[in-house]
Design a protein around this motif. Structure first.
Motif, PDB file in Angstrom:
ATOM      1  N   PRO A 360       3.245  32.193 -56.344  1.00  0.00           N
ATOM      2  CA  PRO A 360       4.463  32.993 -56.145  1.00  0.00           C
ATOM      3  C   PRO A 360       4.412  33.865 -54.900  1.00  0.00           C
ATOM      4  O   PRO A 360       5.432  34.056 -54.236  1.00  0.00           O
ATOM      5  N   ILE A 361       3.227  34.389 -54.579  1.00  0.00           N
ATOM      6  CA  ILE A 361       3.108  35.209 -53.366  1.00  0.00           C
ATOM      7  C   ILE A 361       3.371  34.359 -52.125  1.00  0.00           C
ATOM      8  O   ILE A 361       4.026  34.800 -51.173  1.00  0.00           O
ATOM      9  N   VAL A 362       2.870  33.131 -52.137  1.00  0.00           N
ATOM     10  CA  VAL A 362       3.153  32.226 -51.023  1.00  0.00           C
ATOM     11  C   VAL A 362       4.653  31.979 -50.906  1.00  0.00           C
ATOM     12  O   VAL A 362       5.216  31.992 -49.798  1.00  0.00           O
ATOM     13  N   LEU A 363       5.328  31.753 -52.038  1.00  0.00           N
ATOM     14  CA  LEU A 363       6.782  31.552 -52.016  1.00  0.00           C
ATOM     15  C   LEU A 363       7.494  32.782 -51.475  1.00  0.00           C
ATOM     16  O   LEU A 363       8.467  32.673 -50.722  1.00  0.00           O
ATOM     17  N   ILE A 364       7.030  33.970 -51.868  1.00  0.00           N
ATOM     18  CA  ILE A 364       7.640  35.205 -51.378  1.00  0.00           C
ATOM     19  C   ILE A 364       7.514  35.303 -49.859  1.00  0.00           C
ATOM     20  O   ILE A 364       8.477  35.638 -49.153  1.00  0.00           O
ATOM     21  N   LEU A 365       6.334  35.012 -49.335  1.00  0.00           N
ATOM     22  CA  LEU A 365       6.125  35.105 -47.889  1.00  0.00           C
ATOM     23  C   LEU A 365       6.984  34.092 -47.138  1.00  0.00           C
ATOM     24  O   LEU A 365       7.627  34.430 -46.128  1.00  0.00           O
ATOM     25  N   VAL A 366       7.021  32.852 -47.620  1.00  0.00           N
ATOM     26  CA  VAL A 366       7.838  31.826 -46.948  1.00  0.00           C
ATOM     27  C   VAL A 366       9.311  32.183 -47.025  1.00  0.00           C
ATOM     28  O   VAL A 366      10.063  32.035 -46.047  1.00  0.00           O
ATOM     29  N   CYS A 367       9.746  32.661 -48.185  1.00  0.00           N
ATOM     30  CA  CYS A 367      11.148  33.043 -48.347  1.00  0.00           C
ATOM     31  C   CYS A 367      11.502  34.212 -47.434  1.00  0.00           C
ATOM     32  O   CYS A 367      12.606  34.277 -46.890  1.00  0.00           O
ATOM     33  N   THR A 368      10.567  35.151 -47.272  1.00  0.00           N
ATOM     34  CA  THR A 368      10.799  36.277 -46.363  1.00  0.00           C
ATOM     35  C   THR A 368      10.935  35.799 -44.925  1.00  0.00           C
ATOM     36  O   THR A 368      11.786  36.283 -44.168  1.00  0.00           O
ATOM     37  N   VAL A 369      10.123  34.832 -44.529  1.00  0.00           N
ATOM     38  CA  VAL A 369      10.219  34.277 -43.177  1.00  0.00           C
ATOM     39  C   VAL A 369      11.578  33.619 -42.973  1.00  0.00           C
ATOM     40  O   VAL A 369      12.238  33.819 -41.942  1.00  0.00           O
ATOM     41  N   TYR A 370      12.048  32.847 -43.953  1.00  0.00           N
ATOM     42  CA  TYR A 370      13.364  32.218 -43.839  1.00  0.00           C
ATOM     43  C   TYR A 370      14.462  33.280 -43.782  1.00  0.00           C
ATOM     44  O   TYR A 370      15.470  33.111 -43.066  1.00  0.00           O
ATOM     45  N   ALA A 371      14.309  34.350 -44.542  1.00  0.00           N
ATOM     46  CA  ALA A 371      15.318  35.415 -44.515  1.00  0.00           C
ATOM     47  C   ALA A 371      15.406  36.048 -43.136  1.00  0.00           C
ATOM     48  O   ALA A 371      16.497  36.409 -42.667  1.00  0.00           O
ATOM     49  N   VAL A 372      14.259  36.181 -42.461  1.00  0.00           N
ATOM     50  CA  VAL A 372      14.270  36.733 -41.107  1.00  0.00           C
ATOM     51  C   VAL A 372      14.925  35.756 -40.135  1.00  0.00           C
ATOM     52  O   VAL A 372      15.713  36.143 -39.258  1.00  0.00           O
ATOM     53  N   LEU A 373      14.638  34.475 -40.277  1.00  0.00           N
ATOM     54  CA  LEU A 373      15.177  33.472 -39.360  1.00  0.00           C
ATOM     55  C   LEU A 373      16.683  33.300 -39.497  1.00  0.00           C
ATOM     56  O   LEU A 373      17.364  32.954 -38.525  1.00  0.00           O
ATOM     57  N   THR A 374      17.226  33.529 -40.685  1.00  0.00           N
ATOM     58  CA  THR A 374      18.664  33.317 -40.920  1.00  0.00           C
ATOM     59  C   THR A 374      19.450  34.621 -40.937  1.00  0.00           C
ATOM     60  O   THR A 374      20.578  34.650 -41.438  1.00  0.00           O
ATOM     61  N   ARG A 375      18.883  35.665 -40.393  1.00  0.00           N
ATOM     62  CA  ARG A 375      19.562  36.964 -40.464  1.00  0.00           C
ATOM     63  C   ARG A 375      20.761  37.059 -39.526  1.00  0.00           C
ATOM     64  O   ARG A 375      21.594  37.954 -39.669  1.00  0.00           O
ATOM     65  N   LYS A 376      20.892  36.173 -38.502  1.00  0.00           N
ATOM     66  CA  LYS A 376      21.953  36.275 -37.506  1.00  0.00           C
ATOM     67  C   LYS A 376      23.035  35.227 -37.667  1.00  0.00           C
ATOM     68  O   LYS A 376      23.801  34.976 -36.737  1.00  0.00           O
ATOM     69  N   ILE A 377      23.112  34.608 -38.836  1.00  0.00           N
ATOM     70  CA  ILE A 377      24.181  33.639 -39.053  1.00  0.00           C
ATOM     71  C   ILE A 377      25.500  34.373 -39.211  1.00  0.00           C
ATOM     72  O   ILE A 377      25.518  35.590 -39.411  1.00  0.00           O
ATOM     73  N   PRO A 378      26.635  33.666 -39.155  1.00  0.00           N
ATOM     74  CA  PRO A 378      27.939  34.349 -39.237  1.00  0.00           C
ATOM     75  C   PRO A 378      28.059  35.198 -40.481  1.00  0.00           C
ATOM     76  O   PRO A 378      27.451  34.939 -41.505  1.00  0.00           O
ATOM     77  N   GLU A 379      28.923  36.225 -40.388  1.00  0.00           N
ATOM     78  CA  GLU A 379      29.020  37.187 -41.480  1.00  0.00           C
ATOM     79  C   GLU A 379      29.549  36.592 -42.757  1.00  0.00           C
ATOM     80  O   GLU A 379      29.381  37.175 -43.833  1.00  0.00           O
ATOM     81  N   ALA A 380      30.207  35.435 -42.690  1.00  0.00           N
ATOM     82  CA  ALA A 380      30.694  34.819 -43.921  1.00  0.00           C
ATOM     83  C   ALA A 380      29.529  34.403 -44.795  1.00  0.00           C
ATOM     84  O   ALA A 380      29.664  34.319 -46.005  1.00  0.00           O
ATOM     85  N   PHE A 381      28.381  34.135 -44.188  1.00  0.00           N
ATOM     86  CA  PHE A 381      27.243  33.667 -44.945  1.00  0.00           C
ATOM     87  C   PHE A 381      26.230  34.797 -45.119  1.00  0.00           C
ATOM     88  O   PHE A 381      25.039  34.610 -44.942  1.00  0.00           O
ATOM     89  N   ASN A 382      26.743  35.972 -45.475  1.00  0.00           N
ATOM     90  CA  ASN A 382      25.885  37.138 -45.548  1.00  0.00           C
ATOM     91  C   ASN A 382      24.991  37.154 -46.783  1.00  0.00           C
ATOM     92  O   ASN A 382      24.276  38.115 -47.007  1.00  0.00           O
TER      93      ASN A 382
END
Length: 533
Positions: A360-382
């Motif tokens: 689960p910790i590995v999943l948390i870290l990977v999910c956090t990385v994806y959250a950082v990478l997708t932080r600048k998508i259009p506001e509709a996909f907030n």
């Protein structure tokens, strides 16, 4: 003798002239008569007459006044002493040892010290007190020294010269003659720690049930569909399991409960973060693919998302199953200190719970990385921003939990409560951050629960009336659905906007290709927004 030898005749007969000495001695030893003093006289077996002694005691009869006081007598092998107000009569005739004793009242007493009647002990060593063992003086069998057993020892019931250490989980009793068991310590359901943890979890269960009911009731609305109904239900199921694990943690440990704890603590987190990782991965793949081609990315349908989530969860199930086969969970007694007796699951002792938490910790870290990478998508996909905030908060919670967990090894109630509250708190953060914005729209602002409201503002509104301006040729990639003004047309590229100049001209062949690509791209993104993002 005269009667036996002479037959009763007067005077000495010839048989007694002379008398036999041995025969005479034999008859003399049988003599028994009462003397002038009134005392009986006889000879004993050794030919001695009766011994008669008065036993006098020189004692203080008053302050500063001393006198001889008769305290007993010795009559023909019988000793009579007055001790502590009683007259002790001892027959010492046989080998000078005491073989008979009787007690009678006597008026005088023996006193060895003023105000004290107890005679001094005539022994080499006194008996050892409770909790003490003997150490005999070398070469002596009646003299010894007493020494105290240590704090966690009792005198051995088998050997009086040795102490015995009480086993783990026991302590010496007050008399230091037996080892008594230490009461077992575990988190009891009626304790304040357990009540607080269960109350927090109960509130979370009610909130999760409420959110699930709202999702079922409004399952066909755009907001619910855009959030991904299937993964939302998986996420809610994982959150519910996080709250239920608390009840398995606070009851008395048994082998079955320890197995449930070992499986449940890691499994519930895996379900939650596998669903979140699947969501963020889908968002990232869709917008990364749009930069290169108009082709729809693979594995973005609801069934594909469930399959990916199931595969991620199955890894955790495999890890725990193998772990439980190799080392089955069991309840055991743990002794952090000599005075502790804790009933815990074996995973608490060696911190092997980290095996359940590793994935689960590995999943948390990977999910956090994806959250950082997708932080600048259009506001509709907030939703990606909400996922990002959830992961950041979760990381902070678990960074605070780790030192608290390992720092409370000797305090079982606090350690288990901290784990239960941390699990429930992580579930609560996920529930609030991801579902509260959607609940607000569904329950409070239902007029916004339409497809147009979840689209970007510049794509869902008509432009305001503007001053007349020279007609400009429409760019080849204009978006017909959003009715964007020609002069203000913006092309969407990975969440960024690029202004196309109205007077930009290109050859006819390139324009036709660009128009076809834009139409495909708009159609693909429109479908994706309505499904789950």
């Amino acid at each position: 003798m005269h009667a036996a030898v002479c037959g009763g005749r007067h005077g000495l007969c010839d048989a007694m002239r002379p008398a036999s000495g041995a025969e005479l001695l034999r008859y003399l030893r049988k003599v028994n008569f009462t003397g002038l003093s009134g005392d009986e006289f006889h000879f004993d077996a050794n030919g001695d007459g009766p011994a008669r002694y008065n036993i006098l005691h020189f004692k203080q009869v008053n302050r500063g006044v001393y006198d001889w006081v008769k305290v007993g007598q010795y009559l023909d092998g019988e000793l009579q002493l007055n001790i502590d107000g009683t007259h002790i009569v001892m027959n010492c005739r046989i080998k000078h040892s005491i073989n008979q004793k009787k007690i009678v009242e006597l008026r005088t007493t023996i006193q060895f010290k003023w105000g004290e009647r107890k005679p001094p002990e005539s022994v080499c060593s006194a008996e050892c007190e409770l909790g003490q063992a003997k150490q005999y003086v070398e070469g002596e069998s009646c003299c010894w020294h007493c020494f105290n057993c240590t704090q966690y020892e009792i005198r051995s019931p088998f050997v009086e010269t040795a102490c015995m250490v009480c086993p783990r989980g026991t302590l010496p009793d007050i008399t230091r003659t037996n080892c008594r068991p230490i009461p077992e310590v575990y988190l009891r359901p009626d304790s304040a720690w357990a009540i607080g943890a269960m109350s927090f979890s109960s509130v979370g269960i009610l909130l999760t049930a409420f959110v699930c009911g709202v999702w079922v009731r409004h399952s066909s609305t755009p907001v619910v569909r855009a959030s991904g109904r299937e993964l939302s239900y998986v996420l809610l199921a994982g959150i519910l399991m996080c709250y239920l694990v608390t009840f398995a943690l606070v009851f008395r440990p048994t082998d079955i409960l320890c197995s449930i704890q070992r499986f449940g603590t890691g499994f519930c987190f895996t379900v939650v973060y596998a669903a979140l990782l699947t969501k963020t991965n889908r968002i990232s793949r869709i917008f990364n693919a749009s930069k290169h081609s108009a082709k729809r990315p693979i594995l973005i349908s609801p069934s594909s998302q469930l399959a990916i989530c199931t595969a991620l969860v199955s890894i955790q199930v495999l890890i725990v199953v193998v772990w439980m086969i190799v080392a089955p969970a069991r309840a055991m007694y743990h002794y952090p200190t000599r005075e502790d007796n804790m009933l815990v699951c074996d995973s608490y002792v060696d911190a092997s719970y980290m095996i359940a938490f590793f994935y689960p910790i590995v999943l948390i870290l990977v999910c956090t990385v994806y959250a950082v990478l997708t932080r600048k998508i259009p506001e509709a996909f907030n939703e990606s921003k909400h996922i990002g905030f959830t992961m950041y908060t979760t990381c902070v919670i678990w960074l605070a939990f780790v030192p608290l967990y390992f720092g409370t090894a000797s305090h079982v109630p606090l350690r288990i409560t901290s784990m239960a509250v941390t699990i429930s708190l992580s579930a609560s953060v996920t529930l609030i951050c991801l579902f509260s914005p959607k609940l607000y729209i569904i329950l409070i602002r239902p007029e916004r629960n339409v497809r147009q409201s979840i689209m970007p503002v510049r794509y869902s509104r008509k432009p305001m009336a503007a001053l007349p301006h020279p007609a400009v040729k429409k760019p080849p990639c204009a978006n017909k659905e959003t009715q964007t003004a020609a002069a203000d047309f913006n092309k969407l590229t990975n969440g960024q906007t690029v202004l196309l100049k109205a007077d930009e001209k290109e050859d006819k062949k390139k324009s036709n290709v660009k128009i076809a690509n834009c139409d495909s791209e708009n159609k693909l993104k429109s479908n994706d927004r309505s499904e789950s993002l």
